[in-house]
Design a protein around this motif. Structure first.
Motif, PDB file in Angstrom:
ATOM      1  N   VAL A   6       6.559  57.386  -1.427  1.00 20.13           N
ATOM      2  CA  VAL A   6       6.962  57.506   0.014  1.00 20.13           C
ATOM      3  C   VAL A   6       8.664  57.461  -0.003  1.00 20.13           C
ATOM      4  O   VAL A   6       9.259  56.394  -0.493  1.00 20.13           O
ATOM      5  CB  VAL A   6       6.283  56.234   0.898  1.00 20.13           C
ATOM      6  CG1 VAL A   6       7.361  56.418   2.129  1.00 20.13           C
ATOM      7  CG2 VAL A   6       4.890  56.607   1.087  1.00 20.13           C
ATOM      8  N   VAL A   7       9.083  58.217   0.614  1.00 14.35           N
ATOM      9  CA  VAL A   7      10.898  58.171   0.792  1.00 14.35           C
ATOM     10  C   VAL A   7      11.162  57.835   2.113  1.00 14.35           C
ATOM     11  O   VAL A   7      10.469  58.526   3.120  1.00 14.35           O
ATOM     12  CB  VAL A   7      11.338  59.796   0.406  1.00 14.35           C
ATOM     13  CG1 VAL A   7      12.842  59.775   0.698  1.00 14.35           C
ATOM     14  CG2 VAL A   7      10.918  60.128  -0.940  1.00 14.35           C
ATOM     15  N   VAL A   8      11.757  56.847   2.429  1.00 14.83           N
ATOM     16  CA  VAL A   8      12.265  56.660   3.776  1.00 14.83           C
ATOM     17  C   VAL A   8      13.317  57.210   4.014  1.00 14.83           C
ATOM     18  O   VAL A   8      14.427  56.913   3.593  1.00 14.83           O
ATOM     19  CB  VAL A   8      12.325  55.183   4.001  1.00 14.83           C
ATOM     20  CG1 VAL A   8      12.417  54.662   5.464  1.00 14.83           C
ATOM     21  CG2 VAL A   8      10.851  54.416   3.534  1.00 14.83           C
ATOM     22  N   GLY A   9      13.603  58.212   5.069  1.00 16.54           N
ATOM     23  CA  GLY A   9      14.703  58.824   5.384  1.00 16.54           C
ATOM     24  C   GLY A   9      14.923  60.124   4.967  1.00 16.54           C
ATOM     25  O   GLY A   9      14.668  60.412   3.848  1.00 16.54           O
ATOM     26  N   SER A  10      15.070  61.129   6.027  1.00 17.47           N
ATOM     27  CA  SER A  10      15.261  62.633   5.466  1.00 17.47           C
ATOM     28  C   SER A  10      16.857  62.849   5.410  1.00 17.47           C
ATOM     29  O   SER A  10      17.238  63.805   6.112  1.00 17.47           O
ATOM     30  CB  SER A  10      14.635  63.482   6.666  1.00 17.47           C
ATOM     31  OG  SER A  10      15.051  63.444   8.066  1.00 17.47           O
ATOM     32  N   SER A  11      17.426  62.082   4.740  1.00 18.67           N
ATOM     33  CA  SER A  11      18.819  62.216   4.532  1.00 18.67           C
ATOM     34  C   SER A  11      19.049  63.352   3.302  1.00 18.67           C
ATOM     35  O   SER A  11      18.206  63.812   2.975  1.00 18.67           O
ATOM     36  CB  SER A  11      19.542  61.016   4.054  1.00 18.67           C
ATOM     37  OG  SER A  11      18.835  60.673   2.754  1.00 18.67           O
ATOM     38  N   SER A 138       4.163  52.716  14.257  1.00 14.13           N
ATOM     39  CA  SER A 138       2.965  52.832  15.062  1.00 14.13           C
ATOM     40  C   SER A 138       1.949  51.891  14.809  1.00 14.13           C
ATOM     41  O   SER A 138       0.715  52.087  15.333  1.00 14.13           O
ATOM     42  CB  SER A 138       2.483  54.290  14.645  1.00 14.13           C
ATOM     43  OG  SER A 138       2.044  54.530  13.309  1.00 14.13           O
ATOM     44  N   GLY A 139       2.151  51.105  13.736  1.00 10.09           N
ATOM     45  CA  GLY A 139       1.223  50.207  13.100  1.00 10.09           C
ATOM     46  C   GLY A 139       0.253  50.572  12.082  1.00 10.09           C
ATOM     47  O   GLY A 139      -0.536  50.014  11.134  1.00 10.09           O
ATOM     48  N   GLU A 140       0.764  51.911  11.490  1.00  9.31           N
ATOM     49  CA  GLU A 140      -0.123  52.579  10.326  1.00  9.31           C
ATOM     50  C   GLU A 140       0.608  51.952   9.393  1.00  9.31           C
ATOM     51  O   GLU A 140       1.678  51.601   9.056  1.00  9.31           O
ATOM     52  CB  GLU A 140       0.257  54.114  10.522  1.00  9.31           C
ATOM     53  CG  GLU A 140      -0.617  54.783   9.470  1.00  9.31           C
ATOM     54  CD  GLU A 140       0.002  56.146   9.142  1.00  9.31           C
ATOM     55  OE1 GLU A 140      -0.635  56.846   8.326  1.00  9.31           O
ATOM     56  OE2 GLU A 140       0.508  56.929  10.221  1.00  9.31           O
ATOM     57  N   THR A 141      -0.409  51.884   8.385  1.00 10.28           N
ATOM     58  CA  THR A 141      -0.154  51.457   7.058  1.00 10.28           C
ATOM     59  C   THR A 141      -0.373  52.506   5.922  1.00 10.28           C
ATOM     60  O   THR A 141      -1.409  52.905   5.952  1.00 10.28           O
ATOM     61  CB  THR A 141      -0.743  50.023   6.426  1.00 10.28           C
ATOM     62  OG1 THR A 141      -0.390  49.117   7.293  1.00 10.28           O
ATOM     63  CG2 THR A 141      -0.396  49.722   5.007  1.00 10.28           C
ATOM     64  N   VAL A 142       0.841  52.762   5.108  1.00  6.45           N
ATOM     65  CA  VAL A 142       0.591  53.455   4.079  1.00  6.45           C
ATOM     66  C   VAL A 142       0.656  53.099   2.774  1.00  6.45           C
ATOM     67  O   VAL A 142       1.567  52.273   2.371  1.00  6.45           O
ATOM     68  CB  VAL A 142       1.824  54.943   4.187  1.00  6.45           C
ATOM     69  CG1 VAL A 142       1.734  55.812   3.219  1.00  6.45           C
ATOM     70  CG2 VAL A 142       1.599  55.600   5.507  1.00  6.45           C
ATOM     71  N   LEU A 143      -0.205  53.471   1.770  1.00  4.66           N
ATOM     72  CA  LEU A 143      -0.006  53.118   0.528  1.00  4.66           C
ATOM     73  C   LEU A 143       0.512  54.024  -0.357  1.00  4.66           C
ATOM     74  O   LEU A 143       0.507  55.190  -0.350  1.00  4.66           O
ATOM     75  CB  LEU A 143      -1.460  52.708   0.019  1.00  4.66           C
ATOM     76  CG  LEU A 143      -2.325  51.812   0.740  1.00  4.66           C
ATOM     77  CD1 LEU A 143      -3.730  51.394   0.240  1.00  4.66           C
ATOM     78  CD2 LEU A 143      -1.492  50.265   0.504  1.00  4.66           C
ATOM     79  N   CYS A 144       1.383  53.615  -1.379  1.00  2.00           N
ATOM     80  CA  CYS A 144       2.063  54.143  -2.475  1.00  2.00           C
ATOM     81  C   CYS A 144       2.426  53.476  -3.633  1.00  2.00           C
ATOM     82  O   CYS A 144       2.365  52.238  -3.576  1.00  2.00           O
ATOM     83  CB  CYS A 144       3.350  54.911  -1.942  1.00  2.00           C
ATOM     84  SG  CYS A 144       4.665  53.737  -1.254  1.00  2.00           S
ATOM     85  N   HIS A 145       2.699  54.431  -4.708  1.00  2.00           N
ATOM     86  CA  HIS A 145       3.175  53.705  -5.994  1.00  2.00           C
ATOM     87  C   HIS A 145       4.515  53.513  -6.325  1.00  2.00           C
ATOM     88  O   HIS A 145       5.087  52.526  -6.773  1.00  2.00           O
ATOM     89  CB  HIS A 145       2.583  54.580  -7.202  1.00  2.00           C
ATOM     90  CG  HIS A 145       1.098  54.596  -7.318  1.00  2.00           C
ATOM     91  ND1 HIS A 145       0.293  53.655  -7.451  1.00  2.00           N
ATOM     92  CD2 HIS A 145       0.373  55.901  -7.210  1.00  2.00           C
ATOM     93  CE1 HIS A 145      -1.013  54.140  -7.602  1.00  2.00           C
ATOM     94  NE2 HIS A 145      -1.066  55.432  -7.034  1.00  2.00           N
ATOM     95  N   TYR A 146       5.422  54.191  -5.339  1.00  2.00           N
ATOM     96  CA  TYR A 146       6.629  54.142  -5.474  1.00  2.00           C
ATOM     97  C   TYR A 146       7.261  53.973  -4.019  1.00  2.00           C
ATOM     98  O   TYR A 146       6.895  55.011  -3.207  1.00  2.00           O
ATOM     99  CB  TYR A 146       7.291  54.975  -6.359  1.00  2.00           C
ATOM    100  CG  TYR A 146       8.645  54.648  -7.189  1.00  2.00           C
ATOM    101  CD1 TYR A 146       8.084  53.959  -8.538  1.00  2.00           C
ATOM    102  CD2 TYR A 146       9.837  54.532  -6.675  1.00  2.00           C
ATOM    103  CE1 TYR A 146       9.426  53.573  -9.309  1.00  2.00           C
ATOM    104  CE2 TYR A 146      10.803  54.094  -7.411  1.00  2.00           C
ATOM    105  CZ  TYR A 146      10.448  53.376  -8.685  1.00  2.00           C
ATOM    106  OH  TYR A 146      11.461  52.867  -9.653  1.00  2.00           O
TER     107      TYR A 146
END
Length: 374
Positions: A6-11, A138-146
């Motif tokens: 999961v990448v946070v930010g579309s920079s 939104s309250g959604e939880t996303v699972l990821c390895h990195y």
């Protein structure tokens, strides 16, 4: 479903990372709080030739999104100027909103998912090798390895993970004008210790607009201070002269302290502005964002595939250190005064330093026109 990354930010950094990881076979999600690609931008969008040379896919940018600028006109406080050129060197002025939209298209074509209007709020996991739980507004939880934080100078990811945060900043304001008078082909830069303490003012003909801006240092523990762009425009009239009212206004904080000391932990990295990867001398960070972002994406994909150790353990050691440019910033802060730079810009030594800063070269490039009366 568990994402690999999961990448946070579309920079620039976030998109380069997501694209590289997706091309490497990883299942990638990009989340960004902004409503759409290219909205709420804070960057001037100037890309240096070094980035175009070292990042092959940049050469596919549609020609209508960029405009070449091949020289720098540097003005002393008294408005005398020197013109700087380096053979073969140029900058790209860009149509930033459309360029970012184009980059998002590349990321999606590589197989990554991109979600706008998705605010990152927290990230946590029970044990080191468990998946991360990334919680969105939104309250959604996303699972990821990195997890990769590419969410700007005030990174929420850095804070959530207990990593270093930027403390040294410039504050800048830029206006875009549909019509303006200035000599094209130059990045016009103005030194002024009163209007732009710790940095400069600028103007250049961009893609369909003229961009004019001013930035100054932020004193630690204070508000950003007043950026008097109106006074700057009055002073530079006849050199950079906009017509009418601005069609767009940008403002934002620019980290200027260099690479942060702690930018990673097992399973997580910071890239771009979030990691302090902005030149302390020029406040330029796009080249480093693209290069490091891409390297991070490749490394994460290879880690997920079991081919390399966790990049958090080794990749930050390859981030640019900016030692020389930190020294230049300290020198500039120490010497900045109108009388000082009125004199210094008449000297060959100072011009050589400016060439090194602007053109990223080890040797001195060609200097055309020793000095001019603006």
């Amino acid at each position: 479903m568990i994402y690999d990354l999961v990448v946070v930010g579309s920079s620039f950094a976030g998109l380069a990372c997501a694209r590289a990881a997706a091309l490497g076979g990883s299942r990638v999600l990009v989340v960004d709080k902004r409503p759409a690609a290219g909205s709420r931008l804070h960057t001037t969008g100037m890309i240096v030739k070094d980035a175009v040379d070292s990042i092959p896919w940049l050469r596919d940018v549609p020609g209508e999104l960029v405009r070449r600028i091949e020289g720098v006109r540097l003005y002393a406080p008294n408005l005398r100027h020197v013109d700087l050129h380096a053979p073969g060197y140029y900058f790209w002025a860009t149509d930033m909103p459309r360029l970012m939209q184009w980059m998002v298209g590349l990321v999606q074509a590589a197989g990554a998912e991109v979600r706008f209007g998705a605010l990152f709020t927290s990230v946590a996991r029970e044990r080191e090798h468990d998946p991360w739980s990334v919680t969105l507004g939104s309250g959604e939880t996303v699972l990821c390895h990195y997890v990769v934080g590419a969410d700007g100078p005030h990174s929420r990811v850095a804070k959530a993970l207990g990593l270093s945060q930027n403390r040294q900043f410039l504050f800048g304001v830029e206006h875009e004008y549909a019509q303006a008078e200035l000599e094209p082909g130059y990045l016009h830069c103005f030194i002024d210790s009163e209007l732009a303490p710790g940095y400069i003012g600028w103007g250049f003909a961009g893609v369909g607009v003229t961009q004019v801006g001013l930035a100054r240092r932020v004193t630690p523990g204070s508000h950003q201070g007043r950026v008097d762009l109106a006074a700057f425009l009055r002073k530079t009239e006849g050199r950079v002269t906009p017509r009418g009212t601005p069609v767009s206004i940008r403002a934002g904080m620019i980290p200027c302290g260099g690479r942060l000391p702690r930018v990673a932990r097992p399973g997580a990295l910071l890239v771009g502005d979030a990691a302090g990867l902005v030149s302390p001398a020029t406040a330029g960070g796009i080249h480093a964002a693209l290069r490091v972002g891409e390297e991070a994406g490749v490394a994460v994909a290879r880690y997920i595939a079991g081919k390399v150790p966790d990049p958090a353990a080794w990749l930050p050691h390859q981030y640019p250190s900016y030692r020389f440019k930190r020294a230049l910033r300290a020198l500039f802060e120490w010497t900045q005064g109108d009388w000082t730079y009125n004199w210094l810009l008449r000297t060959r030594a100072m011009r050589g330093i400016c060439e090194r800063i602007y053109f990223h070269t080890q040797g001195a490039p060609m200097l055309r026109g020793s000095a001019g009366q603006g």
